[in-house]
Design a protein around this motif. Structure first.
Motif, PDB file in Angstrom:
ATOM      1  N   ILE A 117     -46.660 -47.794 -32.602  1.00 20.11           N
ATOM      2  CA  ILE A 117     -45.936 -46.577 -32.971  1.00 20.11           C
ATOM      3  C   ILE A 117     -46.219 -46.192 -34.422  1.00 20.11           C
ATOM      4  CG2 ILE A 117     -43.629 -45.615 -33.363  1.00 20.11           C
ATOM      5  CD1 ILE A 117     -42.737 -47.344 -30.937  1.00 20.11           C
ATOM      6  N   ASN A 118     -46.239 -47.194 -35.310  1.00 21.66           N
ATOM      7  CA  ASN A 118     -46.510 -46.903 -36.713  1.00 21.66           C
ATOM      8  C   ASN A 118     -47.912 -46.331 -36.887  1.00 21.66           C
ATOM      9  OD1 ASN A 118     -45.690 -47.163 -39.623  1.00 21.66           O
ATOM     10  ND2 ASN A 118     -47.510 -48.449 -39.673  1.00 21.66           N
ATOM     11  N   LEU A 121     -47.776 -42.783 -36.000  1.00 21.08           N
ATOM     12  CA  LEU A 121     -47.043 -42.050 -37.033  1.00 21.08           C
ATOM     13  C   LEU A 121     -47.933 -41.759 -38.237  1.00 21.08           C
ATOM     14  CD1 LEU A 121     -44.406 -40.974 -38.333  1.00 21.08           C
ATOM     15  CD2 LEU A 121     -43.916 -43.324 -39.033  1.00 21.08           C
ATOM     16  N   ASP A 124     -50.634 -39.037 -37.366  1.00 27.47           N
ATOM     17  CA  ASP A 124     -50.153 -37.673 -37.115  1.00 27.47           C
ATOM     18  C   ASP A 124     -48.661 -37.610 -37.395  1.00 27.47           C
ATOM     19  OD1 ASP A 124     -49.697 -35.083 -36.329  1.00 27.47           O
ATOM     20  OD2 ASP A 124     -49.977 -35.450 -34.185  1.00 27.47           O
ATOM     21  N   GLN A 125     -48.306 -37.560 -38.681  1.00 22.66           N
ATOM     22  CA  GLN A 125     -46.901 -37.591 -39.067  1.00 22.66           C
ATOM     23  C   GLN A 125     -46.130 -36.379 -38.547  1.00 22.66           C
ATOM     24  OE1 GLN A 125     -46.130 -38.579 -43.184  1.00 22.66           O
ATOM     25  NE2 GLN A 125     -47.969 -39.853 -43.309  1.00 22.66           N
ATOM     26  N   ALA A 128     -45.655 -36.687 -34.788  1.00 18.13           N
ATOM     27  CA  ALA A 128     -44.715 -37.768 -34.487  1.00 18.13           C
ATOM     28  C   ALA A 128     -43.283 -37.338 -34.780  1.00 18.13           C
ATOM     29  CB  ALA A 128     -45.070 -39.011 -35.297  1.00 18.13           C
ATOM     30  N   MET A 129     -43.087 -36.618 -35.887  1.00 16.50           N
ATOM     31  CA  MET A 129     -41.735 -36.202 -36.240  1.00 16.50           C
ATOM     32  C   MET A 129     -41.208 -35.116 -35.312  1.00 16.50           C
ATOM     33  SD  MET A 129     -40.915 -38.374 -38.316  1.00 16.50           S
ATOM     34  CE  MET A 129     -39.253 -37.743 -38.412  1.00 16.50           C
ATOM     35  N   VAL A 132     -39.824 -37.186 -32.561  1.00 18.29           N
ATOM     36  CA  VAL A 132     -38.562 -37.794 -32.997  1.00 18.29           C
ATOM     37  C   VAL A 132     -37.444 -36.757 -33.014  1.00 18.29           C
ATOM     38  CG1 VAL A 132     -37.363 -38.841 -34.967  1.00 18.29           C
ATOM     39  CG2 VAL A 132     -39.646 -39.643 -34.334  1.00 18.29           C
ATOM     40  N   LYS A 147     -38.060 -33.006 -40.595  1.00 19.83           N
ATOM     41  CA  LYS A 147     -39.335 -33.302 -41.256  1.00 19.83           C
ATOM     42  C   LYS A 147     -39.144 -33.425 -42.769  1.00 19.83           C
ATOM     43  CE  LYS A 147     -42.408 -31.435 -37.729  1.00 19.83           C
ATOM     44  NZ  LYS A 147     -43.445 -30.449 -37.367  1.00 19.83           N
ATOM     45  N   PHE A 150     -37.725 -36.892 -43.488  1.00 21.47           N
ATOM     46  CA  PHE A 150     -38.743 -37.919 -43.326  1.00 21.47           C
ATOM     47  C   PHE A 150     -39.732 -37.917 -44.479  1.00 21.47           C
ATOM     48  CE2 PHE A 150     -43.020 -39.084 -41.852  1.00 21.47           C
ATOM     49  CZ  PHE A 150     -42.788 -40.415 -41.530  1.00 21.47           C
ATOM     50  N   VAL A 155     -44.748 -44.018 -45.833  1.00 25.72           N
ATOM     51  CA  VAL A 155     -45.325 -44.699 -44.678  1.00 25.72           C
ATOM     52  C   VAL A 155     -46.630 -45.359 -45.085  1.00 25.72           C
ATOM     53  CG1 VAL A 155     -44.248 -43.171 -42.999  1.00 25.72           C
ATOM     54  CG2 VAL A 155     -46.505 -42.605 -43.886  1.00 25.72           C
TER      55      VAL A 155
END
Length: 213
Positions: A117-118, A121, A124-125, A128-129, A132, A147, A150, A155
């Motif tokens: 998962i990380n 993330l 493609d932040q 991914a968000m 979420v 966003k 976050f 990260v």
């Protein structure tokens, strides 16, 4: 300038750790500051209504302060104290579960899943968000707010995490936070992170994840 002043925050949280670190780094005795505890939504509201000289908040409550008290000034940020005030998110297994060899595979699979998962993330932040937000926050706030919140987190790639687990950086960061909690009275005594942080398990999971790529 906070010596002898009243500061609102939520005691025992990341905000309190940041406050303590900032005071010490700027030569202010934390005992000279009156730290008043409140739930974070109340911190922002109380500060906006003039009940303290300063407040230490986390996002998104900075937006509440800006809205209710536009003339308030941002005097510092946690990013000024990275990595001295770095605080890790993480998971803990109780000693009995961790000691049972039959559970090691469960813990390792959990870590491999986290690594997968990380990795997604980091690559493609924004995408991914969106996932979420849609799964957990769509009913409570706009996607832009999710966003933005976050964006204040740092990260790192799985490769960077593996290096930091291996070279002692992770234990150092955990120790820094632990020492602050000892100073503020949240923990009785300091315990070396090596006594309760299982770096080997993470590195084994990392090797397993890497082989699957």
């Amino acid at each position: 300038d906070l010596e002898g002043k009243k500061v609102l925050t939520t005691v025992g949280t990341t905000a309190h750790v940041f406050l303590h670190t900032a005071l010490v780094k700027n030569g202010v005795d934390p005992k000279s500051v009156t730290v008043t505890n409140a739930e974070m939504p109340s911190v922002a509201a109380a500060f906006a209504s003039g009940k303290a000289d300063a407040a230490v908040v986390w996002v998104p409550f900075d937006e509440t302060v800006k809205k209710e008290l536009p003339q308030a000034k941002l005097v510092d940020s946690a990013k000024s104290y990275y990595p001295e005030a770095a605080i890790l998110g993480g998971w803990a297994a109780n000693n009995r579960f961790h000691a049972d060899e039959e559970n090691k595979d469960v813990l390792k699979r959990f870590l491999v899943a986290w690594l997968e998962i990380n990795d997604a993330l980091v690559k493609d932040q924004q995408g991914a968000m969106t996932i979420v937000h849609d799964s957990a926050y769509a009913d409570s706030q706009e996607e832009a707010a999710t966003k933005r919140q976050f964006s204040f987190a740092k990260v790192q790639s799985n490769e960077d995490w593996a290096k930091q687990f291996e070279d002692g950086t992770v234990e150092e960061w955990i120790g820094q936070t632990e020492k602050v909690f000892v100073d503020i009275g949240g923990i009785d005594k300091f315990v070396e992170p090596s006594e309760f942080v299982d770096t080997e398990l993470f590195l084994e999971a990392y090797d397993e994840w890497k082989k699957s790529r």
